[in-house]
Motif scaffolding. Structure first.
Motif, PDB file in Angstrom:
ATOM      1  N   ILE A 198       0.843  -1.194   0.000  1.00 37.39           N
ATOM      2  CA  ILE A 198       0.000   0.000   0.000  1.00 37.39           C
ATOM      3  C   ILE A 198       0.881   1.249   0.000  1.00 37.39           C
ATOM      4  N   GLU A 199       1.940   1.234   0.806  1.00 35.23           N
ATOM      5  CA  GLU A 199       2.864   2.363   0.825  1.00 35.23           C
ATOM      6  C   GLU A 199       3.567   2.514  -0.514  1.00 35.23           C
ATOM      7  N   SER A 200       3.909   1.397  -1.149  1.00 29.20           N
ATOM      8  CA  SER A 200       4.538   1.434  -2.477  1.00 29.20           C
ATOM      9  C   SER A 200       3.580   2.034  -3.497  1.00 29.20           C
ATOM     10  N   SER A 201       2.297   1.678  -3.390  1.00 25.27           N
ATOM     11  CA  SER A 201       1.291   2.213  -4.312  1.00 25.27           C
ATOM     12  C   SER A 201       1.174   3.723  -4.179  1.00 25.27           C
ATOM     13  N   LYS A 202       1.161   4.206  -2.949  1.00 17.31           N
ATOM     14  CA  LYS A 202       1.085   5.656  -2.722  1.00 17.31           C
ATOM     15  C   LYS A 202       2.283   6.359  -3.349  1.00 17.31           C
ATOM     16  N   ALA A 203       3.473   5.769  -3.189  1.00 18.59           N
ATOM     17  CA  ALA A 203       4.697   6.370  -3.727  1.00 18.59           C
ATOM     18  C   ALA A 203       4.666   6.389  -5.253  1.00 18.59           C
ATOM     19  N   LEU A 204       4.163   5.326  -5.857  1.00 21.19           N
ATOM     20  CA  LEU A 204       4.084   5.258  -7.313  1.00 21.19           C
ATOM     21  C   LEU A 204       3.086   6.277  -7.859  1.00 21.19           C
ATOM     22  N   ALA A 205       1.944   6.396  -7.201  1.00 16.78           N
ATOM     23  CA  ALA A 205       0.950   7.377  -7.629  1.00 16.78           C
ATOM     24  C   ALA A 205       1.542   8.783  -7.587  1.00 16.78           C
ATOM     25  N   ALA A 206       2.313   9.059  -6.555  1.00 15.34           N
ATOM     26  CA  ALA A 206       2.919  10.385  -6.401  1.00 15.34           C
ATOM     27  C   ALA A 206       3.909  10.675  -7.519  1.00 15.34           C
ATOM     28  N   VAL A 207       4.754   9.697  -7.852  1.00 17.41           N
ATOM     29  CA  VAL A 207       5.765   9.921  -8.887  1.00 17.41           C
ATOM     30  C   VAL A 207       5.120  10.065 -10.260  1.00 17.41           C
ATOM     31  N   ALA A 208       3.927   9.491 -10.434  1.00 14.16           N
ATOM     32  CA  ALA A 208       3.208   9.605 -11.700  1.00 14.16           C
ATOM     33  C   ALA A 208       2.294  10.819 -11.736  1.00 14.16           C
TER      34      ALA A 208
END
Length: 206
Positions: free
Chosen positions: A43-53
């Motif tokens: 879930i934390e990885s998903s948040k980080a990916l959404a932010a970078v995109a």
């Protein structure tokens, strides 16, 4: 600019789908699910990916799944086993059907007609709900149920893990993989031994 819903798990495949949706020029809304999985790192990885995109992010609570399944992907005490001619112990029955249905509900409200998901039947982990025939069936069911014309995009369906890595490199977003997490054990660094780790390493080696 059209809106795309990207189902994001925090892993390598969904990150690649996110990059593809970005490259196609979509405005992106990422949907991640908390289903009581063994660890919260994805879930934390998903948040980080959404932010970078530069995408919006929504976490959907479907933890009731944890009360309906004894999958090793949910039960920490369950062994992670992948035996020949048997479903992996990490299979969560109905998970992708539920995720796509909820994703379609969100798409409906946001007036989006496309959902991206990272399922793949080339290097899939033995999950029947990662096959193309399931996706086509689910797409038809969703549209019949909702009176919509939503397309479920599966750009990795016929790619190997190696081809997925090459695709990500070609998009110029290979560094996004630094923010992903695939390990079933949820450890950092990854355990390197579970089926997900083995499959990921094999793809990079190839």
């Amino acid at each position: 600019m059209s809106m795309a819903i990207v189902l994001l798990s925090g892993g390598q495949d969904s990150a690649t789908c996110l990059a593809i949706a970005k490259q196609r020029g979509h405005k992106i809304h990422c949907v991640c699910f908390d289903y009581g999985q063994r660890h919260g790192i994805e879930i934390e990885s998903s948040k980080a990916l959404a932010a970078v995109a530069d995408a919006t992010f929504q976490l959907v609570d479907v933890k009731f799944l944890s009360r309906l399944s004894n999958s090793a992907l949910i039960r920490k005490e369950a062994a992670i086993i992948q035996e020949k001619d048997a479903l992996p112990s990490t299979f969560v029955p109905g998970r992708n059907a539920l995720f796509l249905t909820v994703g379609a509900m969100i798409a409906y409200e946001k007036k989006s007609n496309v959902i991206f998901t990272g399922v793949c039947e080339t290097d899939f982990s033995g999950y029947p709900d990662c096959r193309e025939n399931f996706i086509l069936s689910q797409q038809e069911t969703i549209n019949l149920a909702m009176g919509t014309n939503i397309s479920i995009e599966t750009p990795l369906m016929h790619l190997t893990k190696a081809q997925t890595v090459i695709k990500m490199k070609a998009l110029g977003t290979l560094d996004w993989y630094k923010k992903t997490h695939t390990c079933y054990e949820g450890t950092q660094p990854a355990c390197g031994k579970c089926p997900a780790c083995v499959l990921r390493r094999k793809g990079f080696e190839e």
